[in-house]
Design a protein around this motif. Structure first.
Motif, PDB file in Angstrom:
ATOM      1  N   GLN A 112       0.799  -1.054   0.086  1.00 17.55           N
ATOM      2  CA  GLN A 112       0.086  -0.043  -0.077  1.00 17.55           C
ATOM      3  C   GLN A 112       0.869   1.175  -0.031  1.00 17.55           C
ATOM      4  O   GLN A 112       0.716   2.172  -0.807  1.00 17.55           O
ATOM      5  CB  GLN A 112      -0.930   0.031   1.203  1.00 17.55           C
ATOM      6  CG  GLN A 112      -2.029   0.941   1.274  1.00 17.55           C
ATOM      7  CD  GLN A 112      -2.989   1.070   0.313  1.00 17.55           C
ATOM      8  OE1 GLN A 112      -3.285  -0.199  -0.034  1.00 17.55           O
ATOM      9  NE2 GLN A 112      -3.739   2.163  -0.185  1.00 17.55           N
ATOM     10  N   VAL A 113       1.952   1.246   0.760  1.00 22.22           N
ATOM     11  CA  VAL A 113       2.712   2.583   1.022  1.00 22.22           C
ATOM     12  C   VAL A 113       3.664   2.649  -0.463  1.00 22.22           C
ATOM     13  O   VAL A 113       3.653   3.561  -0.886  1.00 22.22           O
ATOM     14  CB  VAL A 113       3.620   2.529   2.203  1.00 22.22           C
ATOM     15  CG1 VAL A 113       4.505   3.734   2.407  1.00 22.22           C
ATOM     16  CG2 VAL A 113       2.485   2.690   3.409  1.00 22.22           C
ATOM     17  N   ASN A 114       4.537   1.609  -0.539  1.00 17.24           N
ATOM     18  CA  ASN A 114       5.577   1.638  -1.640  1.00 17.24           C
ATOM     19  C   ASN A 114       5.106   1.581  -3.045  1.00 17.24           C
ATOM     20  O   ASN A 114       5.615   2.095  -3.760  1.00 17.24           O
ATOM     21  CB  ASN A 114       6.405   0.513  -1.288  1.00 17.24           C
ATOM     22  CG  ASN A 114       7.376   0.556  -0.009  1.00 17.24           C
ATOM     23  OD1 ASN A 114       7.073   1.663   0.718  1.00 17.24           O
ATOM     24  ND2 ASN A 114       8.090  -0.532   0.196  1.00 17.24           N
ATOM     25  N   LEU A 115       3.980   0.925  -3.154  1.00 18.69           N
ATOM     26  CA  LEU A 115       3.491   0.661  -4.580  1.00 18.69           C
ATOM     27  C   LEU A 115       2.358   1.573  -4.906  1.00 18.69           C
ATOM     28  O   LEU A 115       2.249   2.303  -5.814  1.00 18.69           O
ATOM     29  CB  LEU A 115       3.378  -0.735  -5.026  1.00 18.69           C
ATOM     30  CG  LEU A 115       2.719  -1.010  -6.364  1.00 18.69           C
ATOM     31  CD1 LEU A 115       3.722  -0.351  -7.431  1.00 18.69           C
ATOM     32  CD2 LEU A 115       2.608  -2.558  -6.602  1.00 18.69           C
ATOM     33  N   ILE A 116       1.223   1.333  -4.023  1.00 21.43           N
ATOM     34  CA  ILE A 116       0.131   2.091  -4.569  1.00 21.43           C
ATOM     35  C   ILE A 116       0.159   3.518  -4.053  1.00 21.43           C
ATOM     36  O   ILE A 116      -0.499   4.457  -4.636  1.00 21.43           O
ATOM     37  CB  ILE A 116      -1.185   1.462  -3.553  1.00 21.43           C
ATOM     38  CG1 ILE A 116      -1.502  -0.035  -4.052  1.00 21.43           C
ATOM     39  CG2 ILE A 116      -2.142   2.320  -3.741  1.00 21.43           C
ATOM     40  CD1 ILE A 116      -2.487  -0.701  -3.416  1.00 21.43           C
ATOM     41  N   GLY A 117       0.938   3.849  -2.960  1.00 16.63           N
ATOM     42  CA  GLY A 117       1.228   5.295  -2.716  1.00 16.63           C
ATOM     43  C   GLY A 117       1.968   5.726  -3.655  1.00 16.63           C
ATOM     44  O   GLY A 117       1.682   7.014  -4.152  1.00 16.63           O
ATOM     45  N   THR A 118       3.034   5.198  -4.213  1.00 11.38           N
ATOM     46  CA  THR A 118       3.665   5.868  -5.508  1.00 11.38           C
ATOM     47  C   THR A 118       2.799   6.041  -6.808  1.00 11.38           C
ATOM     48  O   THR A 118       2.898   7.194  -7.225  1.00 11.38           O
ATOM     49  CB  THR A 118       4.877   4.824  -5.976  1.00 11.38           C
ATOM     50  OG1 THR A 118       5.566   4.830  -5.021  1.00 11.38           O
ATOM     51  CG2 THR A 118       5.421   5.393  -7.123  1.00 11.38           C
ATOM     52  N   PHE A 119       2.134   5.097  -6.799  1.00  9.92           N
ATOM     53  CA  PHE A 119       1.129   5.321  -8.242  1.00  9.92           C
ATOM     54  C   PHE A 119       0.170   6.325  -7.831  1.00  9.92           C
ATOM     55  O   PHE A 119      -0.386   7.082  -8.769  1.00  9.92           O
ATOM     56  CB  PHE A 119       0.373   3.894  -8.361  1.00  9.92           C
ATOM     57  CG  PHE A 119      -0.613   3.951  -9.486  1.00  9.92           C
ATOM     58  CD1 PHE A 119      -0.132   4.038 -10.804  1.00  9.92           C
ATOM     59  CD2 PHE A 119      -2.038   4.370  -9.442  1.00  9.92           C
ATOM     60  CE1 PHE A 119      -0.933   3.861 -12.029  1.00  9.92           C
ATOM     61  CE2 PHE A 119      -2.894   4.159 -10.562  1.00  9.92           C
ATOM     62  CZ  PHE A 119      -2.233   4.216 -11.766  1.00  9.92           C
ATOM     63  N   ASN A 120      -0.275   6.375  -6.546  1.00 11.42           N
ATOM     64  CA  ASN A 120      -1.490   7.396  -6.423  1.00 11.42           C
ATOM     65  C   ASN A 120      -0.866   8.813  -6.479  1.00 11.42           C
ATOM     66  O   ASN A 120      -1.527   9.649  -7.127  1.00 11.42           O
ATOM     67  CB  ASN A 120      -1.665   7.341  -4.854  1.00 11.42           C
ATOM     68  CG  ASN A 120      -2.867   8.236  -4.311  1.00 11.42           C
ATOM     69  OD1 ASN A 120      -3.908   8.460  -4.965  1.00 11.42           O
ATOM     70  ND2 ASN A 120      -2.944   8.869  -3.103  1.00 11.42           N
ATOM     71  N   VAL A 121       0.359   9.192  -5.981  1.00 12.81           N
ATOM     72  CA  VAL A 121       1.058  10.296  -6.416  1.00 12.81           C
ATOM     73  C   VAL A 121       1.078  10.560  -7.741  1.00 12.81           C
ATOM     74  O   VAL A 121       0.963  11.622  -8.285  1.00 12.81           O
ATOM     75  CB  VAL A 121       2.406  10.647  -5.843  1.00 12.81           C
ATOM     76  CG1 VAL A 121       3.146  11.627  -6.152  1.00 12.81           C
ATOM     77  CG2 VAL A 121       2.057  10.280  -4.070  1.00 12.81           C
ATOM     78  N   VAL A 122       1.704   9.675  -8.601  1.00 15.21           N
ATOM     79  CA  VAL A 122       1.933   9.703 -10.240  1.00 15.21           C
ATOM     80  C   VAL A 122       0.644  10.206 -10.947  1.00 15.21           C
ATOM     81  O   VAL A 122       0.519  11.042 -11.573  1.00 15.21           O
ATOM     82  CB  VAL A 122       2.601   8.577 -10.766  1.00 15.21           C
ATOM     83  CG1 VAL A 122       2.441   8.440 -12.212  1.00 15.21           C
ATOM     84  CG2 VAL A 122       3.910   8.154 -10.089  1.00 15.21           C
ATOM     85  N   ARG A 123      -0.503   9.371 -10.484  1.00 21.61           N
ATOM     86  CA  ARG A 123      -1.680   9.660 -11.108  1.00 21.61           C
ATOM     87  C   ARG A 123      -2.226  11.019 -11.062  1.00 21.61           C
ATOM     88  O   ARG A 123      -2.837  11.744 -12.013  1.00 21.61           O
ATOM     89  CB  ARG A 123      -2.640   8.654 -10.748  1.00 21.61           C
ATOM     90  CG  ARG A 123      -3.344   8.589  -9.539  1.00 21.61           C
ATOM     91  CD  ARG A 123      -4.501   7.648  -9.114  1.00 21.61           C
ATOM     92  NE  ARG A 123      -4.918   7.926  -7.813  1.00 21.61           N
ATOM     93  CZ  ARG A 123      -6.108   8.635  -7.572  1.00 21.61           C
ATOM     94  NH1 ARG A 123      -6.873   8.709  -8.718  1.00 21.61           N
ATOM     95  NH2 ARG A 123      -6.465   8.600  -6.245  1.00 21.61           N
ATOM     96  N   LEU A 124      -2.194  11.448  -9.821  1.00 26.19           N
ATOM     97  CA  LEU A 124      -2.830  12.723  -9.475  1.00 26.19           C
ATOM     98  C   LEU A 124      -1.805  14.080  -9.910  1.00 26.19           C
ATOM     99  O   LEU A 124      -2.178  14.876 -10.488  1.00 26.19           O
ATOM    100  CB  LEU A 124      -3.006  13.035  -7.896  1.00 26.19           C
ATOM    101  CG  LEU A 124      -4.001  11.996  -7.531  1.00 26.19           C
ATOM    102  CD1 LEU A 124      -4.298  12.161  -5.979  1.00 26.19           C
ATOM    103  CD2 LEU A 124      -5.284  12.338  -7.971  1.00 26.19           C
ATOM    104  N   ALA A 125      -0.479  13.627 -10.024  1.00 30.05           N
ATOM    105  CA  ALA A 125       0.418  14.584 -10.384  1.00 30.05           C
ATOM    106  C   ALA A 125       0.220  14.957 -11.960  1.00 30.05           C
ATOM    107  O   ALA A 125       0.307  16.018 -12.462  1.00 30.05           O
ATOM    108  CB  ALA A 125       1.711  14.494 -10.112  1.00 30.05           C
TER     109      ALA A 125
END
Length: 255
Positions: A112-125
């Motif tokens: 959740q933190v390392n993978l999904i958290g990274t993807f969450n930032v990428v998609r919104l950015a």
């Protein structure tokens, strides 16, 4: 890319690799928004940068928290740089000494933190950059994610961590291909053994032994060397869709 006068978002920017990256960006003249978990020391840590760095307390897995940090970056103007450094690395065996299986909730948290958290930032950015950042420049923006050599050389006890970082490395090329039409590059750094808070809690003899495994230079990597590569990626427009090992040629043994 000229870093000066651009705005950057750095996750996990109050310590380790993230803090070193914030320092390099601020020194190059960038405006920086840092998102990290709330702590009593976060503001104090970033105080050295003055108005050049703004702190948003938040969790990269929370869309609302990340959106707040991105809105801050957009408001500062010319939002063009994202560096994802937030991550955790709790080791655990698949079967412990009592024969009990790896706690599923721990595996889920690390992913959740390392993978999904990274993807969450990428998609919104990516959405914010596509809507607000100058679209005429060839090198419009760059997103730099952090994997690990564990993605390729995962050791015993690193199944969850290796899986999370392997996911970050695996999505680099498809993200770069998809975001090419928006002139947004995506590059991943896979660090080896670095002098970060994740390691400094280990006994000194273990830390020294880890550094000695690195062929050359035979030591732990310094956070500033990660930040140097990050700024070199920003500067070179042909670096795209790649995962770069930054590890002194180490290949990790099974344990």
């Amino acid at each position: 890319m000229d870093i000066a006068s651009r705005t950057a978002l750095v996750t996990g920017g109050t310590s380790g690799l993230g803090l070193a990256t914030v320092r390099a960006l601020a020194a190059a003249g960038a405006r920086v928004v840092v998102i990290d978990l709330p702590s009593s020391s976060a503001q104090e840590t970033l105080a050295e940068f003055g108005a050049a760095v703004r702190f948003v307390a938040g969790d990269v897995t929370d869309p609302a928290d990340v959106q707040q940090a991105i809105d801050e970056a957009v408001a500062l103007g010319d939002f063009a740089i994202v560096v994802n450094c937030a991550g955790i690395g709790t080791p655990a065996s698949l079967l412990d000494r009592q024969g009990q299986p790896f706690p599923l909730e721990l595996f889920t948290t690390i992913i959740q933190v390392n993978l999904i958290g990274t993807f969450n930032v990428v998609r919104l950015a990516a959405k914010a950059i596509a809507e607000h950042t100058d679209s005429e420049a060839e090198d419009r923006a760059v997103i730099i994610n952090t994997a690990s050599i564990a993605a390729f050389d995962g050791q015993i006890g690193q199944a969850a961590y290796a899986a999370s970082k392997g996911g970050v490395a695996a999505m680099t090329l498809p993200l770069a291909r998809e975001l090419a039409r928006h002139r947004i590059r995506v590059v991943t750094i896979a660090p080896g053994v670095f002098r970060t808070p994740m390691l400094t809690g280990f006994p000194p003899d273990i830390v020294a032994a880890l550094g000695a495994q690195v062929p050359h230079p035979s030591r732990l990597g310094e956070p500033g060397e990660f930040a140097l590569l990050a700024t070199q990626i920003m500067a070179n427009p042909m670096l795209n869709g790649e995962t770069i090992r930054l590890d002194g040629a180490i290949r990790m043994p099974p344990r």
